[in-house]
Design a protein around this motif. Sequence first.
Motif, PDB file in Angstrom:
ATOM      1  N   GLN A 272       0.812  -1.128   0.090  1.00  0.00           N
ATOM      2  CA  GLN A 272       0.053   0.057   0.033  1.00  0.00           C
ATOM      3  C   GLN A 272       0.968   1.118   0.153  1.00  0.00           C
ATOM      4  N   ALA A 273       1.829   1.231   0.757  1.00  0.00           N
ATOM      5  CA  ALA A 273       3.002   2.379   0.855  1.00  0.00           C
ATOM      6  C   ALA A 273       3.472   2.812  -0.381  1.00  0.00           C
ATOM      7  N   ALA A 274       3.991   1.638  -1.256  1.00  0.00           N
ATOM      8  CA  ALA A 274       4.631   1.785  -2.542  1.00  0.00           C
ATOM      9  C   ALA A 274       3.564   2.445  -3.651  1.00  0.00           C
ATOM     10  N   VAL A 275       2.330   1.625  -3.428  1.00  0.00           N
ATOM     11  CA  VAL A 275       1.419   2.247  -4.708  1.00  0.00           C
ATOM     12  C   VAL A 275       0.807   3.666  -4.201  1.00  0.00           C
ATOM     13  N   ASP A 276       0.638   4.152  -2.977  1.00  0.00           N
ATOM     14  CA  ASP A 276       0.273   5.315  -2.622  1.00  0.00           C
ATOM     15  C   ASP A 276       1.283   6.186  -3.061  1.00  0.00           C
ATOM     16  N   ASP A 277       2.627   5.929  -2.812  1.00  0.00           N
ATOM     17  CA  ASP A 277       3.812   6.835  -3.237  1.00  0.00           C
ATOM     18  C   ASP A 277       3.694   7.154  -4.643  1.00  0.00           C
ATOM     19  N   ALA A 278       3.731   5.761  -5.357  1.00  0.00           N
ATOM     20  CA  ALA A 278       3.577   6.181  -6.867  1.00  0.00           C
ATOM     21  C   ALA A 278       2.531   7.111  -7.286  1.00  0.00           C
ATOM     22  N   ALA A 279       1.302   6.913  -6.592  1.00  0.00           N
ATOM     23  CA  ALA A 279      -0.013   7.652  -7.074  1.00  0.00           C
ATOM     24  C   ALA A 279       0.260   9.251  -6.977  1.00  0.00           C
ATOM     25  N   ALA A 280       0.863   9.431  -5.672  1.00  0.00           N
ATOM     26  CA  ALA A 280       1.351  10.803  -5.370  1.00  0.00           C
ATOM     27  C   ALA A 280       2.452  11.471  -6.582  1.00  0.00           C
ATOM     28  N   LYS A 281       3.336  10.497  -6.934  1.00  0.00           N
ATOM     29  CA  LYS A 281       4.292  10.752  -7.969  1.00  0.00           C
ATOM     30  C   LYS A 281       3.569  11.032  -9.372  1.00  0.00           C
ATOM     31  N   ILE A 282       2.530  10.386  -9.442  1.00  0.00           N
ATOM     32  CA  ILE A 282       1.771  10.479 -10.869  1.00  0.00           C
ATOM     33  C   ILE A 282       1.075  11.631 -10.613  1.00  0.00           C
ATOM     34  N   ALA A 283       0.385  11.909  -9.728  1.00  0.00           N
ATOM     35  CA  ALA A 283      -0.287  13.060  -9.712  1.00  0.00           C
ATOM     36  C   ALA A 283       0.481  14.498  -9.892  1.00  0.00           C
ATOM     37  N   SER A 284       1.732  14.584  -9.111  1.00  0.00           N
ATOM     38  CA  SER A 284       2.587  15.453  -9.329  1.00  0.00           C
ATOM     39  C   SER A 284       3.151  15.714 -10.400  1.00  0.00           C
ATOM     40  N   GLY A 285       3.347  14.669 -11.295  1.00  0.00           N
ATOM     41  CA  GLY A 285       3.783  14.704 -12.493  1.00  0.00           C
ATOM     42  C   GLY A 285       5.534  14.136 -12.576  1.00  0.00           C
ATOM     43  N   GLU A 286       5.723  13.544 -11.191  1.00  0.00           N
ATOM     44  CA  GLU A 286       7.320  13.011 -11.148  1.00  0.00           C
ATOM     45  C   GLU A 286       7.295  11.793 -11.862  1.00  0.00           C
ATOM     46  N   ILE A 287       6.115  11.027 -11.700  1.00  0.00           N
ATOM     47  CA  ILE A 287       5.892   9.820 -12.714  1.00  0.00           C
ATOM     48  C   ILE A 287       5.227  10.109 -13.897  1.00  0.00           C
ATOM     49  N   ALA A 288       5.881   9.512 -15.065  1.00  0.00           N
ATOM     50  CA  ALA A 288       4.882   9.895 -16.261  1.00  0.00           C
ATOM     51  C   ALA A 288       4.788   8.452 -16.765  1.00  0.00           C
ATOM     52  N   VAL A 289       3.282   8.099 -16.647  1.00  0.00           N
ATOM     53  CA  VAL A 289       2.788   6.787 -17.280  1.00  0.00           C
ATOM     54  C   VAL A 289       2.540   6.933 -18.802  1.00  0.00           C
ATOM     55  N   HIS A 290       3.185   6.367 -19.690  1.00  0.00           N
ATOM     56  CA  HIS A 290       2.849   6.491 -21.114  1.00  0.00           C
ATOM     57  C   HIS A 290       1.385   5.925 -21.371  1.00  0.00           C
ATOM     58  N   ASP A 291       0.974   6.920 -22.313  1.00  0.00           N
ATOM     59  CA  ASP A 291      -0.693   6.563 -22.587  1.00  0.00           C
ATOM     60  C   ASP A 291      -0.333   5.969 -23.948  1.00  0.00           C
ATOM     61  N   TYR A 292      -0.849   4.834 -24.140  1.00  0.00           N
ATOM     62  CA  TYR A 292      -0.794   4.092 -25.460  1.00  0.00           C
ATOM     63  C   TYR A 292      -1.430   4.802 -26.700  1.00  0.00           C
ATOM     64  N   MET A 293      -2.543   5.443 -26.280  1.00  0.00           N
ATOM     65  CA  MET A 293      -3.396   6.155 -27.297  1.00  0.00           C
ATOM     66  C   MET A 293      -2.698   7.475 -27.784  1.00  0.00           C
ATOM     67  N   SER A 294      -1.625   7.826 -27.344  1.00  0.00           N
ATOM     68  CA  SER A 294      -1.033   8.991 -27.756  1.00  0.00           C
ATOM     69  C   SER A 294      -0.167   8.786 -28.811  1.00  0.00           C
ATOM     70  N   ASP A 295       0.241   7.484 -29.165  1.00  0.00           N
ATOM     71  CA  ASP A 295       1.092   7.008 -30.229  1.00  0.00           C
ATOM     72  C   ASP A 295       0.772   5.673 -30.762  1.00  0.00           C
ATOM     73  N   ASN A 296      -0.110   4.986 -30.178  1.00  0.00           N
ATOM     74  CA  ASN A 296      -0.574   3.677 -30.401  1.00  0.00           C
ATOM     75  C   ASN A 296       0.684   2.681 -30.341  1.00  0.00           C
ATOM     76  N   ALA A 297       1.407   2.947 -29.175  1.00  0.00           N
ATOM     77  CA  ALA A 297       2.627   1.900 -29.038  1.00  0.00           C
ATOM     78  C   ALA A 297       2.852   2.025 -27.366  1.00  0.00           C
TER      79      ALA A 297
END
Length: 329
Positions: free
Chosen positions: A300-325
């Motif tokens: 839970q701690a690891a996932v919540d930390d990742a969620a916070a970093k995604i929300a802040s932009g520190e972690i950028a998760v690639h969106d498949y639909m941006s380039d179909n890859a």
Amino acid sequence: MTIKATFLGAVATLALGAGGALADPALIYDLGGKFDKSFNEAAHNGAEKWKAETGGSYNEIELQSEAQREQALRRFAEAGNNPIIMTGFAFGSALGEVAPDYPDTKFAIIDMVVDSPNVRSVVFNEHEGSYLVGMMAAMASESGTVGFIGGMDIPLIRKFACGYAQGVKAVNPDATVVQNMTGTTPAAWNDPVKGGELTKAQISQGADVVYAAAGGTGVGVLSAAADEGILSIGVDSNQNYLHPGKVLTSMMKRVDNAVYEAMSEGADLETGFNVMGIANGGIGYALDEYNAELVSAEMQAAVDDAAAKIASGEIAVHDYMSDNACPVQ
């Protein structure tokens, strides 16, 4: 109540003759039915929340075929329903034809963008939530192999798959992610038997956690996983309760919030492009009494930390639909 196509004309007539019904919102479910325990049911839950809190009423229809999309939109618009909300990308073409004909009616479409001044287009950052549950899958897996089963093979579902694979690889770069799609037609959203078969096939390849992003088909995935003694991950709605102690978590896509907010705004619905992700509470993961023993404090701690970093932009998760890859598989 399910309104069949044959009754839509009568419903429209009744609504036009009842002054109080003119401002009622309407909700059109995608194929698979409102009690699919996933995407459509999330929409239904949002409508029911609005109804309970306001005492208002709404009209609804469960589609029986593709041909009903435009007909349902026009019938509700003629009846004076406002706003008219629909679930699913497949409404895009029909709404593009209908919306200009009813400029005084507001429409909200979920999972598709329709460029019209009287339409709210709601899309979700499903890749963000899929990343989080992918992390959880990798942390829970003992075999190092996890699975993904999608519904209809479309870019949107590959967006789920890609986010999931990124989350898995972030925890275990050496992990194997086995992926299957159920089909290439809308029937893929409501085939629990096929979902179960694909789950067993992935188990035979070593998968011990399987994520389903397949609408009603996912019910079969979760059931087969429980029967075979592996963990599953639900989607859209909180599906943890379906198999207590067997569903690791559910990727929450807050379609209920999107519907609730649209109904709450009513005829004053603010139109335009609306993105719902981790940062604004549109995406998350489910933790409750049904999966509490499966999710460690470390997980839970690891996932919540990742969620916070995604929300802040520190972690950028690639969106498949941006380039179909997808950068990982």
